[in-house]
Design a protein around this motif. Structure first.
Motif, short mmCIF file in Angstrom:
data_model
loop_
_atom_site.label_atom_id
_atom_site.label_comp_id
_atom_site.label_asym_id
_atom_site.label_seq_id
_atom_site.Cartn_x
_atom_site.Cartn_y
_atom_site.Cartn_z
N ARG A 195 8.02 -22.02 31.23
CA ARG A 195 8.76 -21.45 32.36
C ARG A 195 7.90 -21.43 33.62
O ARG A 195 8.38 -21.67 34.72
CB ARG A 195 9.19 -20.03 31.99
CG ARG A 195 10.35 -19.52 32.80
CD ARG A 195 10.60 -18.06 32.51
NE ARG A 195 11.06 -17.81 31.16
CZ ARG A 195 12.05 -16.97 30.88
NH1 ARG A 195 12.67 -16.33 31.84
NH2 ARG A 195 12.41 -16.75 29.64
N THR A 246 17.25 -27.73 25.00
CA THR A 246 16.86 -27.23 23.68
C THR A 246 17.94 -26.34 23.05
O THR A 246 17.91 -26.10 21.85
CB THR A 246 15.53 -26.45 23.78
OG1 THR A 246 14.72 -27.06 24.79
CG2 THR A 246 14.77 -26.45 22.49
N SER A 294 15.54 -32.52 27.72
CA SER A 294 16.06 -32.20 26.38
C SER A 294 16.53 -30.75 26.44
O SER A 294 15.71 -29.84 26.52
CB SER A 294 14.92 -32.39 25.36
OG SER A 294 15.17 -31.65 24.19
N MET A 318 18.55 -21.28 32.86
CA MET A 318 17.24 -20.68 33.16
C MET A 318 16.67 -21.28 34.45
O MET A 318 16.12 -20.57 35.30
CB MET A 318 16.27 -20.92 32.00
CG MET A 318 14.89 -20.37 32.26
SD MET A 318 13.72 -20.69 30.92
CE MET A 318 14.25 -19.47 29.76
N VAL A 376 10.27 -29.43 28.93
CA VAL A 376 9.51 -28.55 28.05
C VAL A 376 9.66 -28.97 26.58
O VAL A 376 8.69 -28.98 25.83
CB VAL A 376 9.93 -27.07 28.26
CG1 VAL A 376 9.29 -26.17 27.21
CG2 VAL A 376 9.54 -26.60 29.66
N PHE A 410 18.94 -23.65 29.08
CA PHE A 410 17.75 -23.87 29.89
C PHE A 410 18.07 -24.41 31.28
O PHE A 410 17.28 -24.25 32.21
CB PHE A 410 16.72 -24.72 29.13
CG PHE A 410 16.18 -23.93 27.96
CD1 PHE A 410 15.28 -22.90 28.16
CD2 PHE A 410 16.62 -24.18 26.67
CE1 PHE A 410 14.83 -22.12 27.10
CE2 PHE A 410 16.17 -23.41 25.60
CZ PHE A 410 15.27 -22.38 25.81
N GLN A 413 3.29 -26.00 23.67
CA GLN A 413 3.62 -25.51 22.32
C GLN A 413 4.76 -26.21 21.62
O GLN A 413 5.20 -25.76 20.58
CB GLN A 413 3.91 -24.00 22.40
CG GLN A 413 5.30 -23.62 22.91
CD GLN A 413 5.41 -23.54 24.41
OE1 GLN A 413 4.56 -24.06 25.12
NE2 GLN A 413 6.45 -22.91 24.93
N LYS A 414 5.25 -27.31 22.17
CA LYS A 414 6.39 -27.96 21.51
C LYS A 414 5.98 -29.36 21.05
O LYS A 414 5.34 -29.51 20.02
CB LYS A 414 7.60 -27.95 22.43
CG LYS A 414 8.08 -26.52 22.69
CD LYS A 414 9.36 -26.48 23.47
CE LYS A 414 9.64 -25.11 24.01
NZ LYS A 414 10.44 -24.28 23.11
N SER A 436 3.30 -20.54 30.37
CA SER A 436 4.21 -21.15 29.40
C SER A 436 5.03 -22.21 30.13
O SER A 436 4.77 -22.53 31.30
CB SER A 436 5.11 -20.08 28.80
OG SER A 436 6.05 -19.66 29.77
N VAL A 485 17.40 -30.32 33.16
CA VAL A 485 16.60 -30.24 31.94
C VAL A 485 16.74 -31.59 31.22
O VAL A 485 17.84 -32.13 31.15
CB VAL A 485 17.12 -29.10 31.04
CG1 VAL A 485 16.36 -29.07 29.73
CG2 VAL A 485 17.01 -27.76 31.77
#
Ligand SMILES: Cc1ncc(COP(=O)(O)O)c(C=O)c1O
Length: 384
Positions: free
Chosen positions: A63, A139, A137, A91, A166, A88, A189-190, A61, A135
């Motif tokens: 991450r 999210t 964008s 994260m 991401v 994020f 997936q985005k 993914s 990061v």
């Protein structure tokens, strides 16, 4: 067949039938010439979106892609400065910490974009910092941290810039080489409107200089091995490629090409602008308040005082089949998010705002008419 839900959460996003069908084709051998040609085209398309030559795909993914970017870019136990202006960013700091790096946190204010001058000042005062993590964008807050100014600040101090893109890749320009961004991680997936499961990493020339020097331990996520396999005349991945997912991604990238990359970025900006106008027309405000660049792929909305987002999110899904996104981290109970990335079209934004307006009127959240948001968005789209 289960009904399609309208995914207006910030990922995973709507996967069009053409992309789903490409992934449902009969299995092929991942070392075959036939599949290698598909992978080659995927890498060619991704080069354009990343704005750099070397792009790598892996089974993970987002991450995982960010972990790969960090694990390869630093020396064992190396010091990394992470901008933590959102969930994020947190994260990323957590990933770096778990990998055994020495994390210096900066800009913990979730209501402001990253400040390149402040980062440059920290770097100037601490020559032991090897890299900066940021990061693009964010999210959770929809803040769009600027790549060009941060790239200059970090390169000016002779350090590496590692970016989590991401939720921006495919929806906003990354332009790694032009913006002096060294290593970038993202996912399928985005903005790439494919099923989850593929991590993508872009690496620029300076990125490779560090990656090739790093003695940090890595195995599956070793970007050097991935590059060696990707650079063959018939490109491959070191281990078994997630063939079906790559085929889906291939179809999605072809669709972006057909729309044109510039067209896809323009459409994302328009979806974002209409969403912002629509939620404001319903009496809501954007989170955080302020005048700065917001992400074209997601809109974070502040809830009216004392309102619980979870009831609204469930109601909108149950009654309209529309999935909006919950808030994250410390703003989990005070915000919600509208994702408008991937293949989202004007009618989807209008539908989502209509559903939200209906809920808000029925539950006394607003004195505006239920269709106020949808109407403003439609008017925006109708303008020449
Ligand atoms: C900016 C950002 N980084 C990282 C992630 C984590 O990605 P994944 O859930 O694909 O591991 C997300 C997911 O929403 C994200 O938006």
């Amino acid at each position: 067949m289960p009904q399609h839900k309208l995914l207006m959460c910030p990922g995973p996003t709507i996967v069009p039938d053409r992309v789903l069908q490409a992934g449902a084709e009969p299995m092929v051998y991942h070392r075959s010439e036939e599949f290698s040609q598909v992978l080659k085209e995927v890498l060619d398309h991704l080069r354009v979106l990343f704005g750099t030559h070397d792009v790598l795909v892996m089974a993970s993914s987002g991450r995982g892609a960010v972990e790969a970017a960090l694990a390869n870019s630093l020396t064992p136990g190396g010091r990394v400065l992470v901008v933590v202006n959102g969930f994020f960013g947190e994260m990323m700091a957590g990933i770096a910490r778990d990998l055994g790096f020495d994390v210096v946190r900066t800009q913990e204010d979730w209501t402001r974009p990253a400040d390149p001058q402040a980062v440059a000042d920290v770097l100037a005062g601490d020559p032991s910092i090897e890299a900066v993590g940021m990061v693009h964008s964010e999210t959770s807050t929809s803040v769009l941290n600027d790549l060009a100014s941060m790239g200059q600040a970090v390169r000016g101090q002779g350090r590496l810039l590692v970016v989590d893109a991401v939720s921006s890749l495919g929806g906003a320009p990354i332009d790694m080489d032009r913006n002096l961004v060294d290593v970038v991680g993202s996912a399928s997936q985005k903005g790439l409107f494919s099923p989850p499961g593929i991590g993508v990493v872009g690496v620029g020339a300076k990125g490779w200089e560090r990656i090739n020097l790093s003695t940090n331990r890595r195995h599956y996520f070793d970007l050097r091995k991935m590059k060696e396999a990707a650079d063959r005349p018939t490109p491959q991945t070191p281990s078994t490629t997630p063939v079906s997912l790559v085929k889906s991604l291939h179809a999605a990238l072809q669709m972006i090409n057909e729309e044109t990359v510039a067209g896809a970025y323009r459409r994302h900006e328009r979806m974002a602008q209409a969403t912002r106008l629509g939620v404001k027309a319903l009496g809501l405000s954007l989170y955080p308040a302020g005048d700065f660049r917001r992400s074209p792929t997601v809109t974070t909305v502040a809830l009216p005082e004392g309102r619980d987002p979870s009831h609204m999110l469930k109601w909108v899904e149950k009654n309209y089949g529309i999935v909006l996104g919950n808030g994250l981290g410390k703003i989990g109970k005070t915000t919600f998010r509208v994702g408008h990335m991937g293949v989202v079209q004007p009618e989807n934004v209008v539908q989502a705002l209509g559903a939200l307006g209906d809920y808000m009127v029925q539950n006394g959240w607003t004195t505006a008419p239920a269709d106020a948001g949808a109407k403003v968005a439609q008017e925006y789209f109708d303008r020449p």
